[in-house]
Design an enzyme around this catalytic site. Structure first.
Site, short mmCIF file in Angstrom:
data_model
loop_
_atom_site.label_atom_id
_atom_site.label_comp_id
_atom_site.label_asym_id
_atom_site.label_seq_id
_atom_site.Cartn_x
_atom_site.Cartn_y
_atom_site.Cartn_z
N GLY A 190 0.92 -1.30 -0.23
CA GLY A 190 0.10 -0.03 -0.15
C GLY A 190 0.84 1.24 -0.09
O GLY A 190 0.40 2.40 0.29
N SER A 191 1.98 1.10 -0.40
CA SER A 191 2.93 2.62 -0.27
C SER A 191 2.32 3.46 -1.32
O SER A 191 2.47 4.71 -1.23
CB SER A 191 4.65 2.08 -0.35
OG SER A 191 4.75 1.66 -1.59
N ASN A 192 1.84 2.97 -2.37
CA ASN A 192 1.57 3.79 -3.62
C ASN A 192 0.11 4.36 -3.16
O ASN A 192 -0.05 5.60 -3.35
CB ASN A 192 1.21 3.11 -4.81
CG ASN A 192 2.61 3.12 -5.73
OD1 ASN A 192 2.97 3.94 -6.08
ND2 ASN A 192 3.40 1.80 -5.70
N HIS A 243 3.53 0.28 -12.93
CA HIS A 243 4.43 -0.77 -13.29
C HIS A 243 5.78 -0.38 -12.90
O HIS A 243 6.42 0.41 -13.65
CB HIS A 243 4.24 -1.50 -14.56
CG HIS A 243 4.93 -2.76 -14.72
ND1 HIS A 243 4.49 -3.93 -14.03
CD2 HIS A 243 6.01 -3.18 -15.57
CE1 HIS A 243 5.40 -4.87 -14.29
NE2 HIS A 243 6.26 -4.42 -15.26
N MET A 272 -3.10 -7.52 -7.71
CA MET A 272 -2.33 -8.51 -8.38
C MET A 272 -3.33 -9.31 -9.21
O MET A 272 -3.15 -10.68 -9.16
CB MET A 272 -1.62 -9.39 -7.45
CG MET A 272 -0.51 -8.48 -6.45
SD MET A 272 0.66 -7.84 -7.72
CE MET A 272 1.64 -9.27 -8.08
N ARG A 273 -4.21 -8.67 -9.81
CA ARG A 273 -5.20 -9.55 -10.72
C ARG A 273 -5.47 -8.84 -12.02
O ARG A 273 -5.32 -7.59 -11.89
CB ARG A 273 -6.62 -9.64 -9.99
CG ARG A 273 -6.28 -10.20 -8.55
CD ARG A 273 -7.41 -10.94 -8.10
NE ARG A 273 -7.00 -11.95 -6.99
CZ ARG A 273 -6.42 -13.22 -6.87
NH1 ARG A 273 -6.92 -13.79 -8.12
NH2 ARG A 273 -6.04 -13.60 -6.07
C1 GRF Z 1 4.71 -1.32 -7.07
O1 GRF Z 1 5.86 -1.64 -7.03
C2 GRF Z 1 3.80 -1.25 -8.19
O2 GRF Z 1 4.47 -0.77 -9.28
C3 GRF Z 1 3.39 -2.68 -8.53
O3 GRF Z 1 3.21 -3.38 -7.33
C4 GRF Z 1 3.84 -2.44 -6.22
C5 GRF Z 1 2.85 -2.31 -5.22
O4 GRF Z 1 3.33 -1.67 -4.30
N1 GRF Z 1 2.46 -2.66 -9.45
P1 GRF Z 1 2.58 -0.84 -2.86
O5 GRF Z 1 1.67 -2.03 -2.61
O6 GRF Z 1 1.88 0.30 -3.51
O7 GRF Z 1 3.41 -0.68 -1.73
#
Ligand code: GRF
Length: 192
Positions: free
Chosen positions: A15-17, A112, A93-94
């Site tokens: 969930g860092s994004n 990505h 992840m789907r």
């Molecule tokens: C990120 O590296 C993103 O590019 C990829 O999955 C990862 C998700 O990380 N699609 P987070 O859960 O947002 O920390």
């Protein structure tokens, strides 16, 4: 606030994004409202982040459905009930099915950790590192039926130096992700 476009954020992991999107919304740099955060995993840390920010959350687990179409339909029901207008995949992840994508054409974005079209799919950072690339990066793109094949919205290069380990490279990539994604979302929502 209510006049801002409504984002449904789909997550599976850390969930860092999501956190960086929340931070940009709260700072007024991303003019959007996160109307729901949906996870396909009960124990995703991203859910805790969403809850800490007082966001509406929902868990939709594939194992609770007979097939993928039913799973996708439930996702759509949840997104519709929250008024979602845009879908932001943040470590989700789907693969989304045809009918789902048809409902939100050009309204679904993903991030990505590579310079697409290089290294689509899983372990993109690791693969670029192991192949001794001199440069890799981050891509924000629209989502289509393929794996990381949709139209590119934004890209940023990340150099791989001789001093880098996989860990330092991952850190650099995530730092870039956390800046590029909210900016790209803002641009798509308001400039296009
Ligand atoms: C990120 O590296 C993103 O590019 C990829 O999955 C990862 C998700 O990380 N699609 P987070 O859960 O947002 O920390």
């Amino acid at each position: 606030m209510s006049q801002f476009p409504k984002l449904a954020v789909l997550v599976s992991g850390k969930g860092s994004n999501l956190q960086s999107i929340i931070d940009h919304v709260e700072a007024g740099k991303l003019k959007a409202q996160i109307c729901i955060v949906i996870s396909d995993k009960t124990d995703a840390n991203a859910l805790k982040i969403a809850q800490a920010a007082n966001l509406r959350t929902s868990v939709v687990k594939p194992q609770d459905f007979q097939n993928k179409d039913d799973f996708d339909r439930e996702l759509l029901t949840q997104i519709d009930s929250a008024g979602g207008q845009w879908i932001v995949l943040a470590g989700f992840m789907r693969i989304l099915g045809k009918d789902f994508l048809a409902r939100f054409t050009h309204k679904i974005m993903n991030i990505h950790p590579s310079l697409l079209p290089s290294y689509p799919g899983l372990k993109a950072i690791q693969k670029a590192f192991q192949n001794k690339e001199k440069v890799t990066g981050v891509t924000v793109h629209y989502v289509d039926e393929g794996v990381d094949t949709g139209q590119i919205i934004a890209q940023e290069k990340v150099p791989i130096t001789d001093q880098d380990t996989l860990e330092t490279l991952e850190k650099k990539i995530h730092q870039v992700e956390h800046q590029i994604y909210p900016k790209a979302i803002q641009k798509v929502l308001w400039d296009e």
